[in-house]
Design an enzyme around this catalytic site. Structure first.
Site, PDB file in Angstrom:
ATOM      1  N   ALA A  74       0.796  -1.226   0.000  1.00  0.00           N
ATOM      2  CA  ALA A  74       0.000   0.000   0.000  1.00  0.00           C
ATOM      3  C   ALA A  74       0.824   1.271   0.000  1.00  0.00           C
ATOM      4  O   ALA A  74       0.357   2.318  -0.432  1.00  0.00           O
ATOM      5  CB  ALA A  74      -0.950   0.004   1.198  1.00  0.00           C
ATOM      6  N   GLY A  92      -0.524   5.027   0.448  1.00  0.00           N
ATOM      7  CA  GLY A  92      -1.978   4.897   0.442  1.00  0.00           C
ATOM      8  C   GLY A  92      -2.721   5.535  -0.707  1.00  0.00           C
ATOM      9  O   GLY A  92      -3.948   5.604  -0.682  1.00  0.00           O
ATOM     10  N   LYS A 107      -3.386   4.521  -3.816  1.00  0.00           N
ATOM     11  CA  LYS A 107      -4.334   3.604  -4.457  1.00  0.00           C
ATOM     12  C   LYS A 107      -5.366   3.107  -3.452  1.00  0.00           C
ATOM     13  O   LYS A 107      -6.524   2.867  -3.814  1.00  0.00           O
ATOM     14  CB  LYS A 107      -3.577   2.451  -5.112  1.00  0.00           C
ATOM     15  CG  LYS A 107      -2.694   2.886  -6.272  1.00  0.00           C
ATOM     16  CD  LYS A 107      -1.992   1.702  -6.923  1.00  0.00           C
ATOM     17  CE  LYS A 107      -1.084   2.163  -8.051  1.00  0.00           C
ATOM     18  NZ  LYS A 107       0.046   2.994  -7.572  1.00  0.00           N
ATOM     19  N   ASP A 133       1.605  -2.901   4.216  1.00  0.00           N
ATOM     20  CA  ASP A 133       2.954  -2.673   3.699  1.00  0.00           C
ATOM     21  C   ASP A 133       3.942  -3.012   4.801  1.00  0.00           C
ATOM     22  O   ASP A 133       3.743  -2.620   5.964  1.00  0.00           O
ATOM     23  CB  ASP A 133       3.149  -1.221   3.247  1.00  0.00           C
ATOM     24  CG  ASP A 133       4.296  -1.080   2.264  1.00  0.00           C
ATOM     25  OD1 ASP A 133       4.049  -0.776   1.078  1.00  0.00           O
ATOM     26  OD2 ASP A 133       5.460  -1.285   2.674  1.00  0.00           O
ATOM     27  N   ASP A 187       0.732  -3.195   9.337  1.00  0.00           N
ATOM     28  CA  ASP A 187       2.161  -3.041   9.093  1.00  0.00           C
ATOM     29  C   ASP A 187       2.921  -4.343   9.363  1.00  0.00           C
ATOM     30  O   ASP A 187       4.150  -4.369   9.382  1.00  0.00           O
ATOM     31  CB  ASP A 187       2.762  -1.903   9.918  1.00  0.00           C
ATOM     32  CG  ASP A 187       2.634  -2.118  11.419  1.00  0.00           C
ATOM     33  OD1 ASP A 187       2.160  -3.195  11.831  1.00  0.00           O
ATOM     34  OD2 ASP A 187       3.020  -1.213  12.186  1.00  0.00           O
ATOM     35  N   ASP A 220       0.930  -3.657  -5.803  1.00  0.00           N
ATOM     36  CA  ASP A 220       1.694  -2.534  -6.373  1.00  0.00           C
ATOM     37  C   ASP A 220       3.158  -2.801  -6.016  1.00  0.00           C
ATOM     38  O   ASP A 220       3.669  -2.313  -5.024  1.00  0.00           O
ATOM     39  CB  ASP A 220       1.193  -1.214  -5.784  1.00  0.00           C
ATOM     40  CG  ASP A 220       1.789  -0.009  -6.485  1.00  0.00           C
ATOM     41  OD1 ASP A 220       2.609  -0.192  -7.396  1.00  0.00           O
ATOM     42  OD2 ASP A 220       1.449   1.124  -6.111  1.00  0.00           O
ATOM     43  N   CYS A 226       5.357   0.693 -11.541  1.00  0.00           N
ATOM     44  CA  CYS A 226       5.582   1.956 -12.251  1.00  0.00           C
ATOM     45  C   CYS A 226       6.896   1.835 -13.023  1.00  0.00           C
ATOM     46  O   CYS A 226       7.735   2.727 -13.012  1.00  0.00           O
ATOM     47  CB  CYS A 226       5.591   3.153 -11.297  1.00  0.00           C
ATOM     48  SG  CYS A 226       6.739   3.015  -9.910  1.00  0.00           S
TER      49      CYS A 226
END
Length: 431
Positions: free
Chosen positions: A240, A243, A245, A263, A288, A306, A359
């Protein structure tokens, strides 16, 4: 400050970035702290020179036959800001804060050289070892894609539909030159400007403080939309980060259903709490530690991964990372991607979907990772969706045409879709 002082400041920062191999943002912040007399317009102009110089580092050095910080900074003004060497010399004459004049040999090189004569990696301003990957991914379009990554990016915003409409936000930001985005339905775009122009500080706007919008590239908004989350779904955002997304998914679900944001990096995850409060989001649980997801295997309708990646798709915004990237970095990211895909896939319920996003614009991290996953034991339970049909139904009537490198995947790029570079693959888990 006059242009001479701004140029000198940019040269100093470029030297700092090169010598200490540090992020541009950190170098700019330290320079500003040490030069408090510089106004906001000065700092913006200096930052623009630094970012522009590093976007075109190789071609600037070729054209000047000199890769020094002074040569790179001058090349920005000559090549990107449209100030001829003679005109710049007149403006710097008598300015005691101006840097030393460039050597005659450097100016002579700029006057005589043609970029068409440069090696391909220089023409595309790419690290040479990455050139084969760009050719593999984009074939004859590789140079245009590389060149688009070297342009200034716009400022993209996502309207928070839990609190506002796009029309409402556009009205609130009317002084900023904001306009509706071309693809994502909640996107708003502010153009990048040129030369010393600075983007507006939209986070200082009252409408931002009220939670009406978030800063988020339109490419990130597009892949969030393609997750297809809807009210009542159970969704896991497995990597994540800050945050962005997660917020988009929660808004798409209209605060109904549940989003679990996980994450392992607590530093990256830390901003999410304040962002969730400002957005008015009520259907998100934050984790977490992986133990927080125990007992939820095969429970989620959609799992978004992601994945950690090289960030090659973000080079417009972070050109310094382009020159620090190595083949070892790529190998490390590929191993991490395989690991998180296998781990996250355990949480997809039969009939659910696994969404893999990076990305990056390197096929090794994208279609290569998906092929490897599908060939694994964990991946044997999944099959790729028809992504071209999904694109057409999710974004009907859109002229921009992304790449579809393999079945089940789409690639967004600055040249093709006007976004940062993103890869998105969607896999159905067999029922």
């Amino acid at each position: 400050m006059r242009i001479g002082g701004r140029l000198a400041g940019a040269i100093e920062i470029l030297a700092d970035v090169e010598e200490r191999r540090r992020p541009i943002a950190s170098a700019l912040k330290d320079w500003g702290t040490a030069h408090r007399f510089a106004g906001s317009g000065d700092r913006a102009a200096i930052g623009n020179i630094v970012y522009d110089a590093l976007r075109l580092k190789l071609s600037h050095a070729f054209m000047m036959d000199d890769d020094s910080p002074a040569a790179l900074a001058h090349a920005v003004l000559f090549r990107q800001w449209g100030i001829a060497p003679e005109a710049l010399a007149e403006r710097l004459d008598g300015d005691k804060f101006a840097p030393e004049p460039l050597p005659e040999a450097t100016l002579a090189a700029f006057a005589s050289r043609d970029l068409a004569d440069a090696p391909d990696a220089v023409r595309g301003d790419l690290p040479e070892w990455i050139l084969p990957s760009f050719r593999e991914n984009f074939a004859e379009d590789w140079l245009g894609e590389a060149e688009a990554l070297n342009l200034r990016p716009p400022l993209d915003l996502r309207v928070n539909t839990l609190k506002a409409t796009r029309e409402k936000v556009l009205k609130a930001l009317s002084r900023s030159g904001a306009a509706a985005g071309a693809i994502a339905p909640e996107a708003i775009r502010i153009p990048p400007g040129s030369g010393p122009d600075r983007l507006p500080n939209v986070t200082a706007e009252l409408s931002f403080q009220k939670g009406w919008f978030e800063v988020q590239d339109q490419g990130s908004q597009i892949v969030s939309k393609m997750v297809g989350a809807k009210a009542g779904d159970q969704v896991l955002d497995f990597c994540a980060g800050g945050g962005g997304k997660t917020l988009a998914l929660a808004a798409a679900m209209d605060n109904a259903g549940q989003v679990h944001a996980y994450d392992a990096d607590r530093t990256r995850l830390a901003p999410i709490i304040e962002r969730l409060k400002r957005a008015g989001t009520r259907n998100v649980q934050v984790h977490d530690a992986l133990e927080g997801l125990s007992g939820l295997e095969e429970r989620f309708d959609r799992v978004l991964v992601d994945a950690p990646c090289t960030g090659t798709g973000t080079w417009r915004r972070r050109p310094d990372i382009k020159w620090r990237l190595s083949e070892k970095n790529l190998e490390e990211r590929m191993a991490q991607q395989a690991e998180v895909l296998a781990e996250a896939s355990r949480f997809v319920k039969p009939g659910g979907q696994l969404v893999y996003v990076t990305c990056s614009l390197l096929p090794e991290e994208n279609q290569g990772r998906i092929a490897g996953f599908l060939a694994s034991d964990a991946g044997s339970a999944f099959e790729p969706v028809d992504m071209e049909t999904m694109w057409s139904t999710t974004f009907p009537g859109i002229e921009a045409r992304p790449y579809f490198p393999v079945r089940g995947a789409v690639t967004l790029t600055p040249a093709a879709t006007g976004t940062d570079g993103f890869f998105c693959a969607i896999l159905d888990r067999k029922a």
